[in-house]
Design a protein around this motif. Structure first.
Motif, PDB file in Angstrom:
ATOM      1  N   GLY A 127       0.877  -1.145  -0.153  1.00 50.17           N
ATOM      2  CA  GLY A 127       0.131  -0.178  -0.056  1.00 50.17           C
ATOM      3  C   GLY A 127       0.923   1.158  -0.025  1.00 50.17           C
ATOM      4  O   GLY A 127       0.558   2.270  -0.648  1.00 50.17           O
ATOM      5  N   TYR A 128       1.896   1.287   0.562  1.00 47.26           N
ATOM      6  CA  TYR A 128       2.714   2.475   1.168  1.00 47.26           C
ATOM      7  C   TYR A 128       3.371   2.911  -0.270  1.00 47.26           C
ATOM      8  O   TYR A 128       3.595   4.006  -0.655  1.00 47.26           O
ATOM      9  N   MET A 129       3.849   1.914  -0.988  1.00 48.51           N
ATOM     10  CA  MET A 129       4.827   2.160  -1.955  1.00 48.51           C
ATOM     11  C   MET A 129       3.826   2.052  -3.446  1.00 48.51           C
ATOM     12  O   MET A 129       4.456   2.334  -4.494  1.00 48.51           O
ATOM     13  N   ALA A 130       2.580   2.150  -3.291  1.00 49.39           N
ATOM     14  CA  ALA A 130       1.666   1.751  -4.642  1.00 49.39           C
ATOM     15  C   ALA A 130       1.687   2.931  -5.675  1.00 49.39           C
ATOM     16  O   ALA A 130       1.777   2.571  -6.860  1.00 49.39           O
ATOM     17  N   HIS A 131       2.352   4.173  -5.227  1.00 49.29           N
ATOM     18  CA  HIS A 131       2.259   5.197  -6.188  1.00 49.29           C
ATOM     19  C   HIS A 131       3.742   5.626  -6.454  1.00 49.29           C
ATOM     20  O   HIS A 131       3.856   6.593  -7.282  1.00 49.29           O
ATOM     21  N   ASP A 132       4.589   4.904  -5.997  1.00 45.98           N
ATOM     22  CA  ASP A 132       6.170   5.084  -6.435  1.00 45.98           C
ATOM     23  C   ASP A 132       6.340   4.494  -7.581  1.00 45.98           C
ATOM     24  O   ASP A 132       6.553   3.190  -7.835  1.00 45.98           O
ATOM     25  N   PRO A 133       6.853   5.184  -8.797  1.00 42.58           N
ATOM     26  CA  PRO A 133       7.518   4.462  -9.924  1.00 42.58           C
ATOM     27  C   PRO A 133       8.541   3.307  -9.769  1.00 42.58           C
ATOM     28  O   PRO A 133       8.738   2.450 -10.435  1.00 42.58           O
ATOM     29  N   GLY A 134       9.336   3.600  -8.609  1.00 46.79           N
ATOM     30  CA  GLY A 134      10.317   2.879  -8.147  1.00 46.79           C
ATOM     31  C   GLY A 134      10.055   1.574  -7.493  1.00 46.79           C
ATOM     32  O   GLY A 134      11.032   0.837  -6.783  1.00 46.79           O
ATOM     33  N   ARG A 135       8.884   1.060  -7.511  1.00 47.09           N
ATOM     34  CA  ARG A 135       8.506   0.103  -6.589  1.00 47.09           C
ATOM     35  C   ARG A 135       9.102  -1.244  -6.589  1.00 47.09           C
ATOM     36  O   ARG A 135       9.222  -1.941  -5.639  1.00 47.09           O
ATOM     37  N   TRP A 136       9.427  -1.603  -8.097  1.00 44.20           N
ATOM     38  CA  TRP A 136      10.139  -2.747  -8.270  1.00 44.20           C
ATOM     39  C   TRP A 136      11.411  -2.863  -7.661  1.00 44.20           C
ATOM     40  O   TRP A 136      11.872  -3.868  -7.026  1.00 44.20           O
ATOM     41  N   ARG A 137      11.926  -1.816  -7.690  1.00 38.91           N
ATOM     42  CA  ARG A 137      13.422  -1.670  -7.090  1.00 38.91           C
ATOM     43  C   ARG A 137      13.331  -1.816  -5.609  1.00 38.91           C
ATOM     44  O   ARG A 137      14.246  -2.443  -4.952  1.00 38.91           O
ATOM     45  N   PHE A 138      12.375  -1.018  -4.873  1.00 33.54           N
ATOM     46  CA  PHE A 138      12.076  -1.157  -3.486  1.00 33.54           C
ATOM     47  C   PHE A 138      11.889  -2.635  -3.057  1.00 33.54           C
ATOM     48  O   PHE A 138      12.488  -2.886  -2.153  1.00 33.54           O
ATOM     49  N   PHE A 139      10.924  -3.338  -3.703  1.00 34.08           N
ATOM     50  CA  PHE A 139      10.846  -4.799  -3.487  1.00 34.08           C
ATOM     51  C   PHE A 139      11.819  -5.700  -3.564  1.00 34.08           C
ATOM     52  O   PHE A 139      12.392  -6.594  -2.676  1.00 34.08           O
ATOM     53  N   ALA A 140      12.796  -5.273  -4.678  1.00 33.85           N
ATOM     54  CA  ALA A 140      13.932  -6.140  -4.751  1.00 33.85           C
ATOM     55  C   ALA A 140      14.771  -6.087  -3.590  1.00 33.85           C
ATOM     56  O   ALA A 140      15.303  -6.896  -3.169  1.00 33.85           O
ATOM     57  N   TYR A 141      15.341  -4.557  -3.248  1.00 34.86           N
ATOM     58  CA  TYR A 141      16.028  -4.309  -1.897  1.00 34.86           C
ATOM     59  C   TYR A 141      15.503  -4.764  -0.938  1.00 34.86           C
ATOM     60  O   TYR A 141      16.147  -5.430  -0.145  1.00 34.86           O
ATOM     61  N   LEU A 142      14.187  -4.864  -0.426  1.00 34.70           N
ATOM     62  CA  LEU A 142      13.736  -5.406   0.532  1.00 34.70           C
ATOM     63  C   LEU A 142      13.908  -6.917   0.679  1.00 34.70           C
ATOM     64  O   LEU A 142      14.329  -7.327   1.821  1.00 34.70           O
ATOM     65  N   ASN A 143      13.634  -7.569  -0.391  1.00 32.99           N
ATOM     66  CA  ASN A 143      14.259  -9.091  -0.374  1.00 32.99           C
ATOM     67  C   ASN A 143      15.352  -9.343  -0.136  1.00 32.99           C
ATOM     68  O   ASN A 143      15.809 -10.210   0.631  1.00 32.99           O
ATOM     69  N   LEU A 144      16.251  -8.501  -0.784  1.00 31.81           N
ATOM     70  CA  LEU A 144      17.733  -8.731  -0.676  1.00 31.81           C
ATOM     71  C   LEU A 144      18.096  -8.298   0.686  1.00 31.81           C
ATOM     72  O   LEU A 144      18.774  -9.235   1.652  1.00 31.81           O
ATOM     73  N   PHE A 145      17.390  -7.311   1.519  1.00 28.57           N
ATOM     74  CA  PHE A 145      17.719  -7.247   2.899  1.00 28.57           C
ATOM     75  C   PHE A 145      17.177  -8.357   3.641  1.00 28.57           C
ATOM     76  O   PHE A 145      17.986  -8.664   4.700  1.00 28.57           O
ATOM     77  N   MET A 146      16.041  -9.103   3.360  1.00 28.18           N
ATOM     78  CA  MET A 146      15.607 -10.111   4.244  1.00 28.18           C
ATOM     79  C   MET A 146      16.710 -11.294   4.240  1.00 28.18           C
ATOM     80  O   MET A 146      16.666 -11.938   5.227  1.00 28.18           O
ATOM     81  N   PHE A 147      17.273 -11.268   3.054  1.00 30.47           N
ATOM     82  CA  PHE A 147      18.480 -12.530   2.619  1.00 30.47           C
ATOM     83  C   PHE A 147      19.247 -12.312   3.751  1.00 30.47           C
ATOM     84  O   PHE A 147      19.789 -12.909   4.381  1.00 30.47           O
ATOM     85  N   SER A 148      19.813 -11.003   3.545  1.00 29.51           N
ATOM     86  CA  SER A 148      21.082 -10.693   4.315  1.00 29.51           C
ATOM     87  C   SER A 148      20.987 -10.707   5.773  1.00 29.51           C
ATOM     88  O   SER A 148      21.691 -11.106   6.719  1.00 29.51           O
ATOM     89  N   MET A 149      19.737 -10.362   6.287  1.00 33.33           N
ATOM     90  CA  MET A 149      19.429 -10.249   7.825  1.00 33.33           C
ATOM     91  C   MET A 149      19.309 -11.670   8.289  1.00 33.33           C
ATOM     92  O   MET A 149      19.745 -12.043   9.410  1.00 33.33           O
ATOM     93  N   LEU A 150      18.485 -12.569   7.670  1.00 31.68           N
ATOM     94  CA  LEU A 150      18.524 -13.954   7.882  1.00 31.68           C
ATOM     95  C   LEU A 150      19.853 -14.723   7.944  1.00 31.68           C
ATOM     96  O   LEU A 150      20.142 -15.323   8.762  1.00 31.68           O
ATOM     97  N   LEU A 151      20.657 -14.406   7.026  1.00 30.95           N
ATOM     98  CA  LEU A 151      21.851 -14.818   6.852  1.00 30.95           C
ATOM     99  C   LEU A 151      22.843 -14.662   7.913  1.00 30.95           C
ATOM    100  O   LEU A 151      23.476 -15.264   8.735  1.00 30.95           O
ATOM    101  N   LEU A 152      22.486 -13.136   8.259  1.00 31.28           N
ATOM    102  CA  LEU A 152      23.323 -12.566   9.681  1.00 31.28           C
ATOM    103  C   LEU A 152      22.888 -13.206  10.956  1.00 31.28           C
ATOM    104  O   LEU A 152      23.839 -13.762  11.692  1.00 31.28           O
ATOM    105  N   VAL A 153      21.802 -13.672  10.974  1.00 25.74           N
ATOM    106  CA  VAL A 153      21.393 -14.383  12.232  1.00 25.74           C
ATOM    107  C   VAL A 153      21.754 -15.769  12.274  1.00 25.74           C
ATOM    108  O   VAL A 153      21.843 -16.336  13.458  1.00 25.74           O
ATOM    109  N   LEU A 154      21.459 -16.357  11.068  1.00 23.22           N
ATOM    110  CA  LEU A 154      21.755 -17.796  10.858  1.00 23.22           C
ATOM    111  C   LEU A 154      23.315 -18.306  10.886  1.00 23.22           C
ATOM    112  O   LEU A 154      23.692 -19.355  10.994  1.00 23.22           O
ATOM    113  N   ALA A 155      24.206 -17.224  10.514  1.00 22.75           N
ATOM    114  CA  ALA A 155      25.455 -17.696  10.276  1.00 22.75           C
ATOM    115  C   ALA A 155      26.403 -18.225  11.581  1.00 22.75           C
ATOM    116  O   ALA A 155      25.983 -17.646  12.575  1.00 22.75           O
ATOM    117  N   GLY A 156      27.092 -19.303  11.114  1.00 21.48           N
ATOM    118  CA  GLY A 156      27.726 -19.910  12.041  1.00 21.48           C
ATOM    119  C   GLY A 156      29.187 -19.660  12.499  1.00 21.48           C
ATOM    120  O   GLY A 156      29.925 -20.396  13.080  1.00 21.48           O
TER     121      GLY A 156
END
Lengths: 656, 103
Positions: A109-138
């Motif tokens: 909803g928040y980014m519905a009107h932003d033309p760069g939304r695909w970039r936004f979601f791509a970054y968010l997913n990358l962030f989720m991956f990085s953060m999960l990697l951070l907590v799972l790293a051994g």
């Protein structure tokens, strides 16, 4: 294998979502979220299975350890991509995936009107991956890679609206401040490698403590390693003196502020110090530094939050202050309380940021609280959920942050850190005050909204309000579920085995809580100061009593009078204790001078020498070239003259 | 025929000086070659003079003189050939106009 597979999937789905969204996102148009959001929802579901297994004891006390593949095979030096899931990781997984998922949904909803939304979601997913990697790293190396990846995502998302110069500058500032800390962090990792020759968490901590006990490793080396690693945590969790980047990071879209700069990434430092508890607990000096920096940041940030007018900045300083609490808690040896507060703060602050985003959205991208007010009628859901969040943040029982904050203060007191407790109590009062100043200025009193915008203010769409409601539930109930009975709640049962060794190193033993004794008094004191702060804020900035249905009016003239009575203090707080100015003076002006001198030295002395040699040779060549005429007679003349001189000399010498 | 080595050496030095001057001062390639011949012959004269007046050098002096003559002949041949080849191209015997290989 199935559990290993699930953990791998938790990492694989977000990165796959990132890849797909980055590749085809532009063509998806307004439906850019179609890959990214479901990927995270599935990740959340899988992570919950993993968390459930971990917390119900499915992995034993040591947790699940497995190696995916050999990451760096280099002779003796090998690093594996190995992961560890224990109860600490599980608690982090709950916060990261839950807040992450809700933020993803909210962003639709928040980014519905932003033309760069695909970039936004791509970054968010990358962030989720990085953060999960951070907590799972051994191991340290994998953690460091994830550490830098979340930093990168933070940079990309702060600077998401990069055409705006302030956003671009804020992104750069965040990146640089983090870099300063990461230098120490990297040095710490090098030191671990040279001291014990392994980067695996379990092995490294074991060898460090054995080495100290056996006398092969000096105590100062342990302190040094701990402090170097702590530098990284200071940078990532924005503690003094590297705290300056976090408030500016609010230039990013609000979901990013909620996810990265309140609920997850900034907790990485806290998580890391908790993860490294066997190391830190070996060094009382390092623990002292952690506690001191933490509690100092807490009071510093709280004092700044009192006077800021940008709604997101108040929340940012509040985040800083709460992170300070967590570090103070880690420093006094109250690991469980720190992680508890991190969880509570993660949900609560995520809720508050998303709520502020809803407000900002509602009043058409206005962030100045002086141009809000009276919004509770127009945005009932946002108001109700934010009220829950603010009460929790203020430490009012029985909401989540009350339990965790109280545990921190209680442990600090009982572990003999009276000064931490004292400062902490003051911060608790300030926290309640600034949270209700925010509520009052935003939701109560007369409306100061731009008259042109006023008629269009209405509640945000469902994709934004539903995550708010879902986040309000843990913000309200988390403490009751995890924190009761005091000192022996679920969170303690989950996490105490992990910190057992550290408690042993520190010589702390777990005492039963005396609710009618010292603990009860401490709880009463902290609730009393929180209520006092809250009451003052309500008197000054107004409130709407939901049950009575009447209002307490705001009293701006009294606020002005109070401000006028302490103009210096007000200015200090308003100008954030001049830290930006100090940094400007130290690093931009003074550092610039030094850099300018070095540049001059390089140009004039170093380049001058090199070019000088070249010039001399070139000039000599140019002048000597005249001798080489190509006329054989000139050469012959030279030979003849030389011959005559030599012969003459010979004659003169022999004649003597 | 004079009986003194000095007079031969003086003549030789005079001839050498004339040759040197010619080599340095003349611009005509042929004249310069001739000057070289003059210097070589001046040296040859000195050598045979030493051979005639110093008995222990007699045999060696003749041999060296013959070698110098052979070298001089070869040198003159090659030198003249080069000069003629250049002359055909440049249409001038003057060495200061042979500037093609400078710069």
């Amino acid at each position: 294998m199935p559990m290993e597979l699930l953990v791998t999937l938790v990492l694989a789905l977000p990165i796959a979502g990132f890849g797909l969204t980055a590749l085809v996102g532009r063509r998806l148009g307004t439906r850019a979220w179609i890959v990214a959001v479901p990927a995270i929802v599935v990740t959340w579901a899988i992570a919950m299975v993993v968390v459930w297994t971990a917390l119900s004891g499915g992995f034993g006390t040591d947790g699940l350890h497995f190696t995916l593949y050999q990451w760096v095979p280099a002779g003796d030096f090998t690093i594996e991509a190995n992961f560890a899931v224990d109860n600490l990781t599980a608690v982090l997984l709950i916060v990261v995936t839950t807040v992450g998922m809700l933020v993803h949904v909210y962003s639709i909803g928040y980014m519905a009107h932003d033309p760069g939304r695909w970039r936004f979601f791509a970054y968010l997913n990358l962030f989720m991956f990085s953060m999960l990697l951070l907590v799972l790293a051994g191991n340290f190396m994998l953690l460091f890679a994830a550490w830098e990846l979340v930093g990168l995502c933070s940079y990309l998302l702060i600077g998401f609206w990069y055409p705006r110069p302030s956003a671009a500058i804020a992104a750069k500032k965040a990146f640089l401040a983090n870099r300063v800390g990461d230098v120490g962090f990297a040095l710490g990792i090098f030191a671990v490698w040279t001291t014990v020759g392994t980067l695996n968490f379990t092995d490294a901590f074991e060898r460090l403590s054995e080495g100290l006990a056996g006398g092969q490793i000096e105590a100062w080396a342990i302190t040094g390693i701990a402090l170097l690693l702590f530098c990284g945590a200071v940078g990532k969790s924005a503690q003094f003196p590297l705290h300056v980047w976090l408030p500016d990071a609010m230039e990013g879209p609000t979901p990013v502020s909620a996810l990265i700069h309140a609920a997850t990434m900034v907790n990485a430092g806290v998580y890391f110090v908790a993860r490294a508890n066997p190391l830190f607990s070996l060094s009382p000096e390092a623990m002292f530094v952690v506690a001191a920096i933490g509690i100092f940041t807490a009071i510093l940030a709280a004092s700044i939050a009192l006077t800021q007018n940008d709604i997101k900045r108040v929340l940012a300083y509040s985040t800083l202050s709460q992170l300070g609490y967590m570090f103070a808690s880690l420093g006094v040896g109250a690991y469980v309380a720190a992680i508890f507060h991190m969880t509570a703060q993660g949900f609560t602050k995520g809720l508050l940021f998303l709520g502020s985003g809803s407000v900002i959205h509602g009043v058409h991208e206005e962030q100045d609280m002086n141009r809000m007010g009276g919004l509770w009628r127009r945005m009932p859901i946002t108001h109700a959920t934010m009220l829950v969040g603010s009460l929790s943040m203020a430490g009012i029982p029985p909401l989540a942050a009350f339990f965790s904050k109280d545990e921190i203060l209680g442990e600090a007191f009982k572990n003999g850190f009276l000064w931490v407790w004292l400062v902490g109590i003051v911060v608790a009062a300030l926290t309640a005050f600034y949270m209700f100043r925010l509520m009052g200025k935003t939701f109560y009193g007369p409306s100061h909204v731009d008259p042109a915008v006023e008629p269009h203010v209405r509640e945000s769409p469902r994709s934004m309000t539903v995550p708010l409601i879902l986040l309000a539930i843990p913000a309200a109930l988390l403490g009751l579920v995890l924190g009761l009975p005091f000192g022996a709640g679920l969170i303690g049962q989950w996490l105490e085995p992990i910190f057992e060794e550290a408690q042993l190193n520190l010589g702390l033993h777990h005492e039963p809580v005396q609710i009618l004794g010292v603990d009860g008094v401490l709880i009463l004191v902290s609730v009393a100061v929180a209520t006092a702060g809250l009451a003052v804020a309500i008197r000054l900035f107004g409130f709407h009593w939901p049950l009575r249905g009447d209002d307490t009016e705001a009293q701006p003239e009294r606020v002005a009078a109070l401000t006028a009575r302490a103009p210096r203090l007000y200015r200090a707080s308003f100008r954030k204790w001049w830290f930006d100015e100090l940094n400007d003076l130290l690093f931009v002006r003074l550092g610039g001078r030094v850099a300018h001198f070095i540049w001059w030295f390089d140009r004039a002395i170093v380049d001058g020498t090199v070019n000088g040699i070249g010039d001399v040779v070139q000039g000599a060549g140019r002048d000597l070239r005249r001798i080489q005429t190509g006329r054989v007679q000139n050469y012959a003349l030279g030979i003849a003259i030389a011959l005559i001189v030599m012969a003459g000399g010979f004659l003169i010498v022999t004649a003597r | 025929m004079s009986q003194s080595l000095d007079s031969y050496l003086a003549l030789s030095a005079l001839l050498f000086a004339v040759g040197t001057f010619g080599f340095l001062a003349r611009r005509n390639a042929i004249a310069m070659l001739m000057s070289i011949e003059l210097m070589l012959n001046a040296v040859n004269l000195a050598i045979v003079a030493f051979g005639a007046f110093v008995p222990s050098l007699r045999g060696d002096a003749s041999v060296i003189a013959l070698v110098v003559m052979a070298v001089a002949a070869a040198e003159a041949t090659v030198g003249l050939a080069i000069v003629i080849a250049i002359y055909r191209n440049r249409r001038t015997p003057l060495v200061d106009e042979y500037t093609q290989m400078r710069e």
